[in-house]
Design a protein around this motif. Structure first.
Motif, mmCIF file in Angstrom:
data_model
loop_
_atom_site.group_PDB
_atom_site.id
_atom_site.type_symbol
_atom_site.label_atom_id
_atom_site.label_comp_id
_atom_site.label_asym_id
_atom_site.label_seq_id
_atom_site.Cartn_x
_atom_site.Cartn_y
_atom_site.Cartn_z
ATOM 1 N N GLU A 1 16.006 4.157 8.379
ATOM 2 C CA GLU A 1 16.114 5.510 7.827
ATOM 3 C C GLU A 1 17.384 6.200 8.290
ATOM 4 O O GLU A 1 17.920 7.044 7.586
ATOM 5 C CB GLU A 1 14.898 6.339 8.220
ATOM 6 N N SER B 1 16.093 -2.653 7.246
ATOM 7 C CA SER B 1 16.280 -1.335 6.650
ATOM 8 C C SER B 1 15.988 -0.261 7.691
ATOM 9 O O SER B 1 15.013 -0.350 8.429
ATOM 10 C CB SER B 1 15.338 -1.197 5.449
ATOM 11 N N THR C 1 21.389 1.036 5.952
ATOM 12 C CA THR C 1 21.230 2.164 6.852
ATOM 13 C C THR C 1 21.138 3.465 6.053
ATOM 14 O O THR C 1 21.500 3.515 4.876
ATOM 15 C CB THR C 1 22.416 2.263 7.833
ATOM 16 N N THR D 1 18.638 5.153 4.870
ATOM 17 C CA THR D 1 17.782 5.159 3.680
ATOM 18 C C THR D 1 17.084 6.506 3.472
ATOM 19 O O THR D 1 16.622 6.784 2.369
ATOM 20 C CB THR D 1 16.741 4.031 3.740
ATOM 21 N N ALA D 2 17.059 7.346 4.486
ATOM 22 C CA ALA D 2 16.502 8.692 4.323
ATOM 23 C C ALA D 2 17.331 9.506 3.333
ATOM 24 O O ALA D 2 16.824 10.462 2.740
ATOM 25 C CB ALA D 2 16.420 9.412 5.672
ATOM 26 N N GLU D 3 18.594 9.123 3.136
ATOM 27 C CA GLU D 3 19.480 9.848 2.210
ATOM 28 C C GLU D 3 19.743 9.072 0.922
ATOM 29 O O GLU D 3 20.523 9.512 0.084
ATOM 30 C CB GLU D 3 20.808 10.150 2.914
#
Length: 150
Positions: free
Chosen positions: A129, A127, A111, A113-115
């Motif tokens: 974002e 996966s 979780t 994955t934007a960061e």
């Protein structure tokens, strides 16, 4: 699926716990909060039912942001041990690497994955974002369970 039983504890062993309920899913979280609380690229956790989780020695204390999601730590060595998710008293996220035997508990889902740090890679099958929508959990947990042979 066979019986699941794992024990674990903090770094100094003053707080110990037992997990007797099989994992519902395994996760890696890349949020900056988890990065800061672990001093690493992500946190790893095993989501299980609270009824199958028991602190067997010591008294963990609240840490982190002290908000609705309650993060529990060892009062002595400050290891981040487990989390009680918002509005889900029937669930607990146990830090995978605090289990005496974390084998076979690779993250199925990742979780935030934007960061994530650009070089951080996991073997996660799913996966997101951000955090997955609530309706995504049941099919993911079913897929995770189908692939396990405890």
């Amino acid at each position: 699926m066979g019986e699941f039983m794992r024990e674990g504890g903090c770094r100094c062993c003053q707080v110990r716990f037992k997990v007797s309920a099989p994992p519902l899913i395994t996760m890696a979280c890349h949020c900056t909060g988890c990065q800061k609380m672990t001093a690493s690229a992500f946190s790893l956790s095993v989501l299980t039912r609270s009824a199958g989780f028991e602190v067997t020695r010591g008294e963990p204390v609240l840490g982190g942001l002290h908000g609705a999601t309650r993060h529990f730590f060892c009062p002595h060595c400050k290891s981040w041990m487990f989390t009680r998710p918002d509005d889900a008293p029937h669930l607990v996220n146990v830090r995978t690497t605090l289990l005496d035997d974390p084998s076979g508990l690779e993250p199925f889902m990742e979780t935030m994955t934007a960061e994530k740090l650009p070089w951080a890679v996991t073997p996660a099958v799913e996966s997101f974002e951000g955090f997955p929508p609530p309706e995504a959990y049941a099919p993911m947990m079913a897929a995770f369970a189908a692939g396990r042979a405890d």
